[in-house]
Scaffold this active site. Structure first.
Site, PDB file in Angstrom:
ATOM      1  CG  ASP A  99    -109.527  54.281 -38.846  1.00 54.44           C
ATOM      2  OD1 ASP A  99    -108.416  54.828 -38.843  1.00 54.44           O
ATOM      3  OD2 ASP A  99    -110.088  54.333 -40.028  1.00 54.44           O
ATOM      4  CG  HIS A 158    -105.656  57.580 -37.008  1.00 51.75           C
ATOM      5  ND1 HIS A 158    -104.567  57.999 -38.221  1.00 51.75           N
ATOM      6  CD2 HIS A 158    -106.443  56.595 -37.421  1.00 51.75           C
ATOM      7  CE1 HIS A 158    -105.001  57.163 -39.288  1.00 51.75           C
ATOM      8  NE2 HIS A 158    -105.894  56.463 -38.794  1.00 51.75           N
ATOM      9  CG  HIS A 206    -109.787  51.242 -42.594  1.00 48.65           C
ATOM     10  ND1 HIS A 206    -109.750  51.303 -43.899  1.00 48.65           N
ATOM     11  CD2 HIS A 206    -109.002  52.066 -42.224  1.00 48.65           C
ATOM     12  CE1 HIS A 206    -108.820  51.988 -44.394  1.00 48.65           C
ATOM     13  NE2 HIS A 206    -108.292  52.745 -43.455  1.00 48.65           N
ATOM     14  CG  HIS A 238    -106.449  53.843 -47.053  1.00 51.96           C
ATOM     15  ND1 HIS A 238    -107.091  54.454 -45.775  1.00 51.96           N
ATOM     16  CD2 HIS A 238    -107.399  54.004 -47.767  1.00 51.96           C
ATOM     17  CE1 HIS A 238    -108.117  55.282 -46.354  1.00 51.96           C
ATOM     18  NE2 HIS A 238    -108.177  55.008 -47.186  1.00 51.96           N
ATOM     19  CE  LYS A 287    -102.882  52.583 -43.685  1.00 53.22           C
ATOM     20  NZ  LYS A 287    -103.843  53.419 -42.575  1.00 53.22           N
ATOM     21  CB  ALA A 299    -112.452  61.692 -43.147  1.00 55.10           C
ATOM     22  CG  HIS A 301    -106.380  51.305 -38.213  1.00 55.81           C
ATOM     23  ND1 HIS A 301    -106.108  50.919 -39.828  1.00 55.81           N
ATOM     24  CD2 HIS A 301    -106.312  52.468 -38.277  1.00 55.81           C
ATOM     25  CE1 HIS A 301    -106.083  52.019 -40.199  1.00 55.81           C
ATOM     26  NE2 HIS A 301    -106.350  53.177 -39.363  1.00 55.81           N
TER      27      HIS A 301
HETATM   28  C1  NCD Z   1    -107.841  58.887 -40.592  1.00 60.31           C
HETATM   29  C2  NCD Z   1    -107.285  60.161 -39.802  1.00 60.31           C
HETATM   30  O1  NCD Z   1    -107.986  61.145 -39.399  1.00 60.31           O
HETATM   31  O2  NCD Z   1    -106.199  60.098 -39.882  1.00 60.31           O
HETATM   32  N1  NCD Z   1    -109.346  59.267 -40.930  1.00 60.31           N
HETATM   33  C3  NCD Z   1    -110.417  58.379 -41.101  1.00 60.31           C
HETATM   34  O3  NCD Z   1    -111.185  58.862 -41.638  1.00 60.31           O
HETATM   35  N2  NCD Z   1    -110.049  57.014 -40.991  1.00 60.31           N
HETATM   36  C4  NCD Z   1    -106.990  58.469 -41.832  1.00 60.31           C
HETATM   37  C5  NCD Z   1    -107.368  57.165 -42.332  1.00 60.31           C
HETATM   38  O4  NCD Z   1    -107.188  56.013 -41.513  1.00 60.31           O
HETATM   39  O5  NCD Z   1    -107.980  56.962 -43.535  1.00 60.31           O
HETATM   40 ZN    ZN Z   2    -106.900  55.008 -40.145  1.00 59.15          ZN
END
Ligand code: NCD
Ligand code: ZN
Length: 369
Positions: A271, A39, A198, A160, A123, A287, A37
């Site tokens: 994450d 980004h 997560h 999610h 997702k 976030a 997981h």
């Molecule tokens: C993630 C993001 O910034 O893309 N943020 C997070 O707090 N984990 C999005 C997500 O996975 O919820």
């Molecule tokens: Zn995420």
């Protein structure tokens, strides 16, 4: 310490004792892990964040929440090319692509994804749950026809798992999602491969341990390291803010027990979610925690503190490939017990990113590439 003993005698004694008991481990070697997981963002930021992950991980499940999101196989293919172009020279890091499930995703989009050899999952984001989730699903039942095709095609649905209703306390969003949606989803689609992404609560852990059928959960390193006090330690801490939120200590303990139990339904998903510093230190901060620069080292800290270093490899390198039906990586990484200090800020294109543990010591370091 004995009455006549100096502190240095005592330190020497302790060191000898630990060595005698055979319980100091200063170096470990594990099969190369994967991040299930992640980004990576897009554009110039890729040049910084792709190498941060590729230094440790063989593959990563790449989240599709770009703006606009990655909705089709063609978009996933183009994004994959951009990620590959940002790999350091000589790296064979492999991005495993995902599609973003919207209320307009079609059965054909899913069939095409299943036919491709680079899209590995779809997702699900509830609309409004987190960063770039406005295209997410408003009512889960609306996408049931598409989920049926996922089940037929054996493509995993990555959840999610949070409700976003305004009347639900944000710390309860995950538990309420499980209560309201997971049973009916699983009874309607008993063969659907599902990953609770997560997982942050004891409720999620217990659910995944007990549920029949192909279900698993990823667990981040920040939810293993910190409880919700870390959000307010000495003041408001925007760099500890992620979604789902970090939770109470009892939930953190449940996560630690799960990852160190050897249960193959739990595997590593950082994450890691970088945001520019100014976007987090803001009136309405984003976030996301950027953990990639020391992710494997920080997981190692968690397993060491739990006395379970022998369970790290299954969690980081074996359970994920088994769930996704992929081979394990062929090479190995080494980690040494050695304290170093994480940078305070990392430059990424025009921006700076504050990584997890910024300016603070980390107890392990990867010693080979
Ligand atoms: C993630 C993001 O910034 O893309 N943020 C997070 O707090 N984990 C999005 C997500 O996975 O919820
Ligand atoms: Zn995420």
């Amino acid at each position: 310490m004995q009455p006549n003993e100096s502190p240095s005698d005592s330190r020497r004694y302790n060191r000898q004792l630990i060595q005698l008991k055979g319980c100091t481990v200063n170096r470990i070697r594990i099969r190369r892990p994967d991040d299930w997981h992640l980004h990576l963002r897009d554009g110039a930021m890729l040049k910084t964040v792709v190498p941060a992950t590729a230094r440790s991980f063989g593959r990563a499940i790449v989240m599709p929440n770009l703006k606009p999101p990655v909705r089709t196989v063609a978009e996933a293919q183009a994004y994959r090319e951009r990620i590959l172009a940002a790999r350091p020279t000589g790296s064979d890091f492999e991005p495993l692509m995902t599609l973003y499930l919207t209320e307009t995703t079609t059965a054909d989009d899913i069939r095409q994804a299943a036919r491709s050899d680079f899209v590995h999952a779809v997702k699900y984001y509830p609309a409004g749950a987190t960063t770039n989730s406005d295209s997410g699903v408003r009512k889960l039942e609306r996408v049931y026809p598409v989920i049926e095709v996922l089940e037929q095609q054996g493509l995993p649905l990555l959840m999610h798992g949070e409700v976003t209703d305004a009347d639900i306390d944000v710390f309860d969003r995950e538990a309420v999602f499980i209560e309201r949606h997971l049973d009916s989803l699983r009874t309607t689609f008993p063969d659907l491969k599902m990953v609770l992404e997560h997982a942050t609560t004891q409720d999620a852990i217990e659910y995944v341990q007990a549920a029949p059928g192909p279900i698993a959960a990823t667990i981040t390193v920040h939810h293993l390291l910190y409880n919700r006090n870390a959000l307010f330690e000495g003041g408001l801490r925007p760099h500890q803010y992620c979604l789902p939120l970090i939770k109470r200590e009892r939930h953190r303990q449940a996560l630690i027990n799960a990852v160190t139990s050897g249960n193959e339904r739990f595997f590593l998903g950082t994450d890691s979610a970088p945001h520019p510093k100014h976007a987090k230190e803001s009136d309405c901060g984003c976030a996301g925690i950027y953990s990639a620069p020391a992710a494997i080292e920080l997981y190692t800290e968690v397993f060491e503190a739990a006395g379970a270093l022998d369970k790290l490899e299954a969690f980081a390198s074996l359970n994920g490939p088994a769930f996704y039906g992929l081979p394990v990586n062929e090479d190995f990484i080494e980690l040494e017990k050695h304290s170093w200090v994480m940078e305070r800020e990392i430059t990424a294109a025009e921006d700076t990113i504050v990584p997890l543990r910024a300016g603070q010591p980390i107890g392990w370091q990867q010693s080979n590439g």
